[in-house]
Design a protein around this motif. Structure first.
Motif, PDB file in Angstrom:
ATOM      1  N   SER A  26      30.538 -31.837-121.907  1.00 37.62           N
ATOM      2  CA  SER A  26      31.251 -31.725-120.629  1.00 37.62           C
ATOM      3  C   SER A  26      32.728 -32.069-120.783  1.00 37.62           C
ATOM      4  O   SER A  26      33.585 -31.442-120.146  1.00 37.62           O
ATOM      5  N   CYS A  27      33.036 -33.026-121.629  1.00 38.40           N
ATOM      6  CA  CYS A  27      34.445 -33.396-121.823  1.00 38.40           C
ATOM      7  C   CYS A  27      35.198 -32.329-122.602  1.00 38.40           C
ATOM      8  O   CYS A  27      36.375 -32.077-122.328  1.00 38.40           O
ATOM      9  N   HIS A  28      34.529 -31.699-123.551  1.00 34.87           N
ATOM     10  CA  HIS A  28      35.171 -30.591-124.275  1.00 34.87           C
ATOM     11  C   HIS A  28      35.452 -29.439-123.313  1.00 34.87           C
ATOM     12  O   HIS A  28      36.536 -28.838-123.341  1.00 34.87           O
ATOM     13  N   ALA A  29      34.495 -29.160-122.437  1.00 33.25           N
ATOM     14  CA  ALA A  29      34.701 -28.098-121.447  1.00 33.25           C
ATOM     15  C   ALA A  29      35.838 -28.443-120.499  1.00 33.25           C
ATOM     16  O   ALA A  29      36.547 -27.551-120.008  1.00 33.25           O
ATOM     17  N   ALA A  30      36.055 -29.742-120.250  1.00 33.87           N
ATOM     18  CA  ALA A  30      37.131 -30.176-119.360  1.00 33.87           C
ATOM     19  C   ALA A  30      38.489 -30.200-120.043  1.00 33.87           C
ATOM     20  O   ALA A  30      39.513 -30.352-119.368  1.00 33.87           O
ATOM     21  N   GLY A  31      38.512 -30.082-121.383  1.00 38.06           N
ATOM     22  CA  GLY A  31      39.787 -30.005-122.090  1.00 38.06           C
ATOM     23  C   GLY A  31      40.011 -31.010-123.195  1.00 38.06           C
ATOM     24  O   GLY A  31      41.077 -31.002-123.822  1.00 38.06           O
ATOM     25  N   ALA A  32      39.041 -31.863-123.485  1.00 34.25           N
ATOM     26  CA  ALA A  32      39.203 -32.829-124.577  1.00 34.25           C
ATOM     27  C   ALA A  32      38.948 -32.150-125.915  1.00 34.25           C
ATOM     28  O   ALA A  32      37.959 -31.425-126.070  1.00 34.25           O
ATOM     29  N   GLN A  33      39.826 -32.421-126.879  1.00 31.55           N
ATOM     30  CA  GLN A  33      39.672 -31.823-128.211  1.00 31.55           C
ATOM     31  C   GLN A  33      38.938 -32.734-129.195  1.00 31.55           C
ATOM     32  O   GLN A  33      38.540 -32.293-130.267  1.00 31.55           O
ATOM     33  N   ALA A  34      38.780 -34.021-128.853  1.00 31.46           N
ATOM     34  CA  ALA A  34      38.181 -34.963-129.786  1.00 31.46           C
ATOM     35  C   ALA A  34      37.391 -36.019-129.030  1.00 31.46           C
ATOM     36  O   ALA A  34      37.583 -36.230-127.827  1.00 31.46           O
ATOM     37  N   LEU A  35      36.508 -36.702-129.775  1.00 26.32           N
ATOM     38  CA  LEU A  35      35.683 -37.763-129.199  1.00 26.32           C
ATOM     39  C   LEU A  35      35.737 -38.992-130.103  1.00 26.32           C
ATOM     40  O   LEU A  35      35.605 -38.890-131.324  1.00 26.32           O
ATOM     41  N   GLU A  70      24.373 -34.325-134.747  1.00 18.94           N
ATOM     42  CA  GLU A  70      24.072 -33.768-133.426  1.00 18.94           C
ATOM     43  C   GLU A  70      25.341 -33.225-132.761  1.00 18.94           C
ATOM     44  O   GLU A  70      25.327 -32.150-132.152  1.00 18.94           O
ATOM     45  N   LEU A  71      26.426 -33.962-132.871  1.00 17.29           N
ATOM     46  CA  LEU A  71      27.673 -33.525-132.248  1.00 17.29           C
ATOM     47  C   LEU A  71      28.240 -32.288-132.943  1.00 17.29           C
ATOM     48  O   LEU A  71      28.787 -31.396-132.283  1.00 17.29           O
ATOM     49  N   ALA A  72      28.114 -32.226-134.253  1.00 18.55           N
ATOM     50  CA  ALA A  72      28.610 -31.059-134.987  1.00 18.55           C
ATOM     51  C   ALA A  72      27.881 -29.794-134.569  1.00 18.55           C
ATOM     52  O   ALA A  72      28.460 -28.701-134.534  1.00 18.55           O
ATOM     53  N   GLU A  73      26.598 -29.935-134.236  1.00 16.57           N
ATOM     54  CA  GLU A  73      25.821 -28.776-133.790  1.00 16.57           C
ATOM     55  C   GLU A  73      26.124 -28.431-132.336  1.00 16.57           C
ATOM     56  O   GLU A  73      26.230 -27.260-131.972  1.00 16.57           O
ATOM     57  N   ALA A  74      26.281 -29.461-131.501  1.00 19.99           N
ATOM     58  CA  ALA A  74      26.453 -29.223-130.061  1.00 19.99           C
ATOM     59  C   ALA A  74      27.864 -28.787-129.700  1.00 19.99           C
ATOM     60  O   ALA A  74      28.057 -27.921-128.839  1.00 19.99           O
ATOM     61  N   VAL A  75      28.867 -29.406-130.324  1.00 20.25           N
ATOM     62  CA  VAL A  75      30.274 -29.110-130.017  1.00 20.25           C
ATOM     63  C   VAL A  75      31.060 -29.007-131.333  1.00 20.25           C
ATOM     64  O   VAL A  75      31.863 -29.872-131.666  1.00 20.25           O
ATOM     65  N   PRO A  76      30.818 -27.935-132.098  1.00 16.01           N
ATOM     66  CA  PRO A  76      31.429 -27.830-133.425  1.00 16.01           C
ATOM     67  C   PRO A  76      32.953 -27.785-133.412  1.00 16.01           C
ATOM     68  O   PRO A  76      33.596 -28.114-134.410  1.00 16.01           O
ATOM     69  N   GLN A  77      33.543 -27.404-132.277  1.00 18.59           N
ATOM     70  CA  GLN A  77      35.007 -27.331-132.206  1.00 18.59           C
ATOM     71  C   GLN A  77      35.647 -28.699-131.950  1.00 18.59           C
ATOM     72  O   GLN A  77      36.864 -28.834-132.021  1.00 18.59           O
ATOM     73  N   MET A  78      34.843 -29.695-131.649  1.00 16.96           N
ATOM     74  CA  MET A  78      35.360 -30.998-131.248  1.00 16.96           C
ATOM     75  C   MET A  78      35.458 -31.927-132.463  1.00 16.96           C
ATOM     76  O   MET A  78      34.478 -32.123-133.190  1.00 16.96           O
ATOM     77  N   LYS A  79      36.636 -32.507-132.680  1.00 14.09           N
ATOM     78  CA  LYS A  79      36.793 -33.497-133.733  1.00 14.09           C
ATOM     79  C   LYS A  79      36.124 -34.798-133.291  1.00 14.09           C
ATOM     80  O   LYS A  79      36.168 -35.153-132.116  1.00 14.09           O
ATOM     81  N   VAL A  80      35.518 -35.496-134.234  1.00 13.73           N
ATOM     82  CA  VAL A  80      34.838 -36.753-133.915  1.00 13.73           C
ATOM     83  C   VAL A  80      35.382 -37.863-134.810  1.00 13.73           C
ATOM     84  O   VAL A  80      35.447 -37.721-136.027  1.00 13.73           O
ATOM     85  N   GLN A  81      35.760 -38.950-134.171  1.00 10.60           N
ATOM     86  CA  GLN A  81      36.255 -40.146-134.860  1.00 10.60           C
ATOM     87  C   GLN A  81      35.252 -41.276-134.637  1.00 10.60           C
ATOM     88  O   GLN A  81      34.885 -41.557-133.498  1.00 10.60           O
ATOM     89  N   ILE A  82      34.809 -41.918-135.712  1.00  8.76           N
ATOM     90  CA  ILE A  82      33.937 -43.068-135.522  1.00  8.76           C
ATOM     91  C   ILE A  82      34.798 -44.331-135.384  1.00  8.76           C
ATOM     92  O   ILE A  82      35.928 -44.386-135.856  1.00  8.76           O
ATOM     93  N   THR A  83      34.245 -45.338-134.717  1.00  8.77           N
ATOM     94  CA  THR A  83      34.920 -46.622-134.638  1.00  8.77           C
ATOM     95  C   THR A  83      34.338 -47.578-135.670  1.00  8.77           C
ATOM     96  O   THR A  83      33.159 -47.478-136.021  1.00  8.77           O
ATOM     97  N   THR A  84      35.172 -48.495-136.159  1.00 12.50           N
ATOM     98  CA  THR A  84      34.688 -49.609-136.979  1.00 12.50           C
ATOM     99  C   THR A  84      34.841 -50.919-136.217  1.00 12.50           C
ATOM    100  O   THR A  84      34.845 -51.999-136.822  1.00 12.50           O
ATOM    101  N   GLU A  85      34.950 -50.849-134.895  1.00  7.51           N
ATOM    102  CA  GLU A  85      35.233 -52.033-134.089  1.00  7.51           C
ATOM    103  C   GLU A  85      34.222 -53.154-134.350  1.00  7.51           C
ATOM    104  O   GLU A  85      33.010 -52.936-134.339  1.00  7.51           O
ATOM    105  N   SER A 141      21.543 -38.715-126.729  1.00 14.37           N
ATOM    106  CA  SER A 141      21.509 -37.502-125.900  1.00 14.37           C
ATOM    107  C   SER A 141      22.577 -37.551-124.815  1.00 14.37           C
ATOM    108  O   SER A 141      23.204 -36.525-124.501  1.00 14.37           O
ATOM    109  N   GLU A 142      22.813 -38.726-124.250  1.00 17.69           N
ATOM    110  CA  GLU A 142      23.859 -38.873-123.232  1.00 17.69           C
ATOM    111  C   GLU A 142      25.243 -38.680-123.839  1.00 17.69           C
ATOM    112  O   GLU A 142      26.137 -38.072-123.218  1.00 17.69           O
ATOM    113  N   ILE A 143      25.456 -39.194-125.034  1.00 20.69           N
ATOM    114  CA  ILE A 143      26.747 -39.035-125.707  1.00 20.69           C
ATOM    115  C   ILE A 143      27.012 -37.559-126.004  1.00 20.69           C
ATOM    116  O   ILE A 143      28.120 -37.061-125.798  1.00 20.69           O
ATOM    117  N   VAL A 144      25.987 -36.848-126.466  1.00 21.59           N
ATOM    118  CA  VAL A 144      26.139 -35.418-126.780  1.00 21.59           C
ATOM    119  C   VAL A 144      26.452 -34.629-125.512  1.00 21.59           C
ATOM    120  O   VAL A 144      27.353 -33.765-125.507  1.00 21.59           O
TER     121      VAL A 144
END
Length: 253
Positions: free
Chosen positions: A40-49, A73-88, A32-35
């Motif tokens: 908020s970051c998309h509203a501030a101008g970030a295009q991806a997470l 959850e992210l696709a529903e909350a911020v559908p315009q935002m690209k999401v990259q997963i990490t394999t770290e 929930s915190e990540i979403v």
């Protein structure tokens, strides 16, 4: 840059694998915190997470179920935002676990550290083949010129497939002080002068200065609490969105 504009492409990396709320109370750890941070970051101008998920105890996770839930959850909350997963690996996971994560999640976009994959180089062909088969965009994490040389070797040998040419230049390290400077970008750019799809992240209080320098050269930018919690004056950012907003304000000046 975003196509057709002079605006840099900005990705937010809000938490990483290691930091906790003991480092900053606004660092997101639960889904929930990540979403909410993504909103908020998309509203501030970030295009991806850049997405890290955590176990219930707050530790770093590559659990496919947690990733799939977060992506939904992210696709529903911020559908315009690209999401990259990490394999770290973060000192926890071996290469087989990283490959398993990729194949089970089947993300559209993932970051892969070439030096981590090199721990079991026999698995490298299957990792890149799996990404090609599932049409997953790969971003290669590069910490130094030796990583670039390794990537180039794998490209020449056909281990890295055509089109898998996106890179992230990492300035600085997870270490005491965690500092970087704009000059740190030079050896990366000199070693890969023709690369078109490149991004920069930077550790330490000069994070925004490094990213502003990269933006002037046409690079994409990764900003956020994974890499830096404070501004140049040493004062902490209120949250990830504040860091995104401050970076974009600086670039616009």
């Amino acid at each position: 840059m975003i196509a057709g504009t002079s605006i840099p492409f900005v990705m937010v990396a809000p938490n990483g694998a290691r930091r906790t709320k003991a480092d900053h109370p606004a660092l997101p750890m639960t889904l929930s915190e990540i979403v909410e941070t993504a909103r908020s970051c998309h509203a501030a101008g970030a295009q991806a997470l850049h997405l890290h998920v955590r176990n219930d105890d707050g530790s770093h996770s590559l659990d496919a179920g947690r990733y799939r839930e977060a992506l939904a959850e992210l696709a529903e909350a911020v559908p315009q935002m690209k999401v990259q997963i990490t394999t770290e690996a973060a000192g926890i996971f071996d290469v087989s676990a990283q490959v398993q994560c990729l194949t089970e999640v089947a993300p559209r976009w993932a970051s892969v550290s070439v030096r981590e994959v090199a721990r079991d180089v026999e698995l490298a062909p299957s990792l890149y083949a799996a990404c090609a088969e599932m049409a997953c965009e790969v971003q290669h994490i590069l910490y130094d010129v030796d990583d670039i040389k390794l990537l180039q070797q794998w490209q020449q040998r056909g281990i890295v497939r055509p089109g898998q040419d996106s890179v992230l230049f990492v300035l600085g390290r997870y270490s005491a002080g965690q500092v970087s400077s704009p000059a740190d970008l030079r050896p990366f750019r000199a070693s890969l002068p023709g690369v078109a799809n490149w991004m920069v992240c930077a550790f330490g209080p000069d994070e925004h200065a490094c990213l502003a320098a990269a933006a002037q050269e046409g690079g994409a930018l990764r900003v956020g609490f994974e890499n830096s919690l404070t501004a140049e004056d040493g004062n902490p950012h209120a949250d990830n969105a504040a860091s995104v907003a401050a970076l974009l304000k600086r670039i616009a000046l």
